[in-house]
Write a protein that holds these residues in place. Structure first.
Motif, PDB file in Angstrom:
ATOM      1  N   ALA A 163       0.861  -1.170   0.204  1.00 23.29           N
ATOM      2  CA  ALA A 163      -0.061   0.050   0.008  1.00 23.29           C
ATOM      3  C   ALA A 163       0.883   1.261   0.169  1.00 23.29           C
ATOM      4  O   ALA A 163       1.958   1.471   0.527  1.00 23.29           O
ATOM      5  CB  ALA A 163      -0.858   0.048   1.249  1.00 23.29           C
ATOM      6  N   LEU A 164       0.614   2.258  -0.829  1.00 16.05           N
ATOM      7  CA  LEU A 164       1.153   3.552  -0.787  1.00 16.05           C
ATOM      8  C   LEU A 164       0.853   4.362   0.606  1.00 16.05           C
ATOM      9  O   LEU A 164      -0.031   4.091   1.235  1.00 16.05           O
ATOM     10  CB  LEU A 164       0.637   4.321  -1.852  1.00 16.05           C
ATOM     11  N   THR A 165       1.793   5.137   0.836  1.00 13.86           N
ATOM     12  CA  THR A 165       1.648   5.773   2.374  1.00 13.86           C
ATOM     13  C   THR A 165       1.741   7.175   2.113  1.00 13.86           C
ATOM     14  O   THR A 165       2.136   7.689   1.107  1.00 13.86           O
ATOM     15  CB  THR A 165       2.638   5.270   3.121  1.00 13.86           C
ATOM     16  N   LEU A 166       1.158   7.937   2.923  1.00 19.38           N
ATOM     17  CA  LEU A 166       1.320   9.216   3.232  1.00 19.38           C
ATOM     18  C   LEU A 166       1.822   9.954   4.333  1.00 19.38           C
ATOM     19  O   LEU A 166       1.760   9.044   5.211  1.00 19.38           O
ATOM     20  CB  LEU A 166      -0.146  10.125   2.790  1.00 19.38           C
ATOM     21  N   PRO A 167       2.526  10.951   4.392  1.00 19.65           N
ATOM     22  CA  PRO A 167       2.895  11.479   5.536  1.00 19.65           C
ATOM     23  C   PRO A 167       1.505  11.630   6.557  1.00 19.65           C
ATOM     24  O   PRO A 167       0.533  11.904   6.339  1.00 19.65           O
ATOM     25  CB  PRO A 167       3.526  12.995   5.484  1.00 19.65           C
ATOM     26  N   LEU A 168       1.916  11.286   8.018  1.00 17.98           N
ATOM     27  CA  LEU A 168       1.006  11.367   8.993  1.00 17.98           C
ATOM     28  C   LEU A 168       0.824  13.029   9.464  1.00 17.98           C
ATOM     29  O   LEU A 168       1.869  13.645   9.673  1.00 17.98           O
ATOM     30  CB  LEU A 168       1.269  10.611  10.279  1.00 17.98           C
ATOM     31  N   ALA A 169      -0.341  13.477   9.613  1.00 12.91           N
ATOM     32  CA  ALA A 169      -0.482  14.809  10.124  1.00 12.91           C
ATOM     33  C   ALA A 169      -0.290  14.646  11.866  1.00 12.91           C
ATOM     34  O   ALA A 169      -0.281  13.894  12.301  1.00 12.91           O
ATOM     35  CB  ALA A 169      -2.034  15.085   9.806  1.00 12.91           C
ATOM     36  N   PRO A 170       0.396  15.904  11.851  1.00 15.11           N
ATOM     37  CA  PRO A 170       0.748  16.021  13.471  1.00 15.11           C
ATOM     38  C   PRO A 170      -0.378  16.067  14.330  1.00 15.11           C
ATOM     39  O   PRO A 170      -1.618  16.229  13.915  1.00 15.11           O
ATOM     40  CB  PRO A 170       1.500  17.274  13.500  1.00 15.11           C
ATOM     41  N   LYS A 213      -8.940  16.803   6.429  1.00 16.85           N
ATOM     42  CA  LYS A 213      -7.605  16.096   5.924  1.00 16.85           C
ATOM     43  C   LYS A 213      -7.151  15.232   6.947  1.00 16.85           C
ATOM     44  O   LYS A 213      -6.712  14.031   6.785  1.00 16.85           O
ATOM     45  CB  LYS A 213      -6.459  17.167   5.676  1.00 16.85           C
ATOM     46  N   ALA A 214      -7.365  15.470   8.564  1.00 19.79           N
ATOM     47  CA  ALA A 214      -7.059  14.695   9.383  1.00 19.79           C
ATOM     48  C   ALA A 214      -7.645  13.333   9.408  1.00 19.79           C
ATOM     49  O   ALA A 214      -7.202  12.369   9.547  1.00 19.79           O
ATOM     50  CB  ALA A 214      -7.129  15.111  10.851  1.00 19.79           C
ATOM     51  N   GLU A 215      -9.063  13.447   9.229  1.00 23.50           N
ATOM     52  CA  GLU A 215      -9.852  12.292   8.917  1.00 23.50           C
ATOM     53  C   GLU A 215      -9.556  11.411   7.829  1.00 23.50           C
ATOM     54  O   GLU A 215      -9.689  10.346   7.803  1.00 23.50           O
ATOM     55  CB  GLU A 215     -11.371  12.780   9.272  1.00 23.50           C
ATOM     56  N   ALA A 216      -9.263  12.174   6.949  1.00 23.16           N
ATOM     57  CA  ALA A 216      -8.868  11.402   5.455  1.00 23.16           C
ATOM     58  C   ALA A 216      -7.594  10.493   5.787  1.00 23.16           C
ATOM     59  O   ALA A 216      -7.529   9.435   5.415  1.00 23.16           O
ATOM     60  CB  ALA A 216      -8.667  12.407   4.223  1.00 23.16           C
ATOM     61  N   ASP A 217      -6.706  11.283   6.411  1.00 21.70           N
ATOM     62  CA  ASP A 217      -5.454  10.598   6.694  1.00 21.70           C
ATOM     63  C   ASP A 217      -5.737   9.399   7.662  1.00 21.70           C
ATOM     64  O   ASP A 217      -4.875   8.337   7.363  1.00 21.70           O
ATOM     65  CB  ASP A 217      -4.510  11.717   7.421  1.00 21.70           C
ATOM     66  N   ARG A 218      -6.445   9.622   8.708  1.00 21.59           N
ATOM     67  CA  ARG A 218      -6.678   8.446   9.351  1.00 21.59           C
ATOM     68  C   ARG A 218      -7.321   7.190   8.855  1.00 21.59           C
ATOM     69  O   ARG A 218      -6.882   6.066   8.811  1.00 21.59           O
ATOM     70  CB  ARG A 218      -7.844   8.872  10.613  1.00 21.59           C
ATOM     71  N   LEU A 219      -8.180   7.453   7.729  1.00 22.14           N
ATOM     72  CA  LEU A 219      -8.910   6.468   7.081  1.00 22.14           C
ATOM     73  C   LEU A 219      -8.019   5.939   6.229  1.00 22.14           C
ATOM     74  O   LEU A 219      -8.019   4.666   5.736  1.00 22.14           O
ATOM     75  CB  LEU A 219     -10.078   6.994   6.263  1.00 22.14           C
ATOM     76  N   PHE A 220      -6.927   6.513   5.565  1.00 23.23           N
ATOM     77  CA  PHE A 220      -6.034   6.446   4.646  1.00 23.23           C
ATOM     78  C   PHE A 220      -5.068   5.245   5.359  1.00 23.23           C
ATOM     79  O   PHE A 220      -4.850   4.064   4.872  1.00 23.23           O
ATOM     80  CB  PHE A 220      -5.435   7.437   4.127  1.00 23.23           C
ATOM     81  N   GLN A 221      -4.831   5.481   6.672  1.00 24.49           N
ATOM     82  CA  GLN A 221      -3.739   4.636   7.470  1.00 24.49           C
ATOM     83  C   GLN A 221      -4.537   3.542   7.860  1.00 24.49           C
ATOM     84  O   GLN A 221      -3.845   2.471   7.863  1.00 24.49           O
ATOM     85  CB  GLN A 221      -3.083   5.602   8.582  1.00 24.49           C
ATOM     86  N   GLN A 222      -5.844   3.583   8.201  1.00 23.68           N
ATOM     87  CA  GLN A 222      -6.552   2.695   8.679  1.00 23.68           C
ATOM     88  C   GLN A 222      -6.732   1.548   7.494  1.00 23.68           C
ATOM     89  O   GLN A 222      -6.756   0.396   7.740  1.00 23.68           O
ATOM     90  CB  GLN A 222      -7.943   2.854   9.011  1.00 23.68           C
TER      91      GLN A 222
END
Length: 318
Positions: A15-22, A42-51
């Motif tokens: 899976a591709l990864t994105l930087p985690l938001a602080p 964006k924080a919610e999108a990043d959370r779902l992405f990492q999930q």
């Protein structure tokens, strides 16, 4: 025909990864996300992405699809084109893992358009690779070759040796499948030179395995044994049980082709033990099949039947 095990770093669908938001992740449900600020979305999108990444890593592909679809919606709402591209690429990975190669290719192509819009050449190369690999699973080898050639071009343009090796290995794999053995040897050999220079032992072992299987297909089994033996030496050096078992499988098969059945049995039994230890069901079936064939050649038919009945034999060899 037996195929080499893909290179771990690029030939598997990671899976591709994105930087985690602080800061802490927002736990706001997606249905309410439109009412939140762009930063919260964006924080919610990043959370779902990492999930989705975590779900994908434990083979929860359908759950990962849901997470990435929700992330994709949010990235679109806030105009995050890279997040959108990465989500689409990962949706392609999930569909590939579910065996839906047509839909995987569709998502990869959508992601490719975004990467071109952003100007991300490395991202383009990754997607070309994934599209090519999906086409190879479709047995559309000429299309796969076209995409792998583009990966190779981009890798050389960017000086990315890892992707260059992956492209050369993939081209070797496809040409081997097409029966164009010399082309397969040329690409594998080019990849081998790079990994030997960079001292990447795992990749070297994988490429040696690929070369070994090409030479068994050519009937040059002593050459194949030399490559598998080198792979086995490296596997012991880097303490990698998967590589060790793959090398032992190759040795068992090649010795059987030379009618050295007792040697074949010895290697295949060792391979079988490791495949069971690491729960590699597919390769366990190969080892069982090799043992069945060897015992049949020795005239020990009951043992042969026992091994052949224990393996998921259909479709693994022809």
């Amino acid at each position: 025909m037996r195929f080499p095990i893909p290179l771990l770093s690029l030939l598997t669908f990671t899976a591709l990864t994105l930087p985690l938001a602080p800061g802490p992740w927002s736990l706001v449900p997606n249905a309410l996300a439109q009412t939140e600020t762009p930063d919260a979305q964006k924080a919610e999108a990043d959370r779902l992405f990492q999930q989705g990444i975590q779900q994908y890593r434990v083979s929860q592909f359908r759950e990962a699809l849901q997470s990435w679809e929700q992330a994709l919606t949010l990235y679109r709402q806030i105009g995050d084109r890279q997040g959108e591209a990465n989500s689409m690429g990962n949706l392609g990975n999930a569909y590939h893992s579910l065996g839906n190669y047509e839909l995987a290719i569709d998502y990869y192509n959508q992601a490719l358009g975004l990467e071109r819009e952003i100007g991300n050449r490395a991202g383009e190369g990754n997607l070309f690779f994934r599209i090519g690999w999906s086409y190879s699973f479709y047995s559309q080898y000429q299309l796969a070759i076209e995409f792998f050639d583009q990966v190779l071009q981009i890798a050389q343009e960017l000086g990315d040796l890892e992707k260059e090796v992956a492209a050369q290995y993939a081209l070797g794999w496809v040409y081997d499948d097409l029966g164009q053995r010399q082309k397969a040897i040329d690409f594998y050999s080019a990849a081998l030179l790079i990994v030997q220079e960079t001292n990447d032992k795992y990749q070297e072992a994988s490429i040696l395995n690929g070369l070994g299987w090409v030479y068994t297909a050519l009937g040059e089994n002593q050459k194949a044994i030399d490559f598998f033996a080198k792979q086995l030496t490296i596997a012991h050096e880097i303490l990698n049980r998967q590589q060790e078992a793959n090398a032992l499988n190759g040795l068992g098969f090649a010795y059987a082709q030379l009618s050295k059945y007792q040697e074949s049995i010895n290697f295949s039994e060792q391979a079988l033990s490791i495949h069971r230890e690491i729960n590699d069901i597919r390769e366990e079936a190969y080892a069982l099949g090799d043992l069945g064939n060897a015992y049949a050649s020795l005239g020990q038919y009951q043992k042969a039947i026992d091994y052949l009945m224990r393996c998921n034999y259909s479709g693994l060899k022809n």
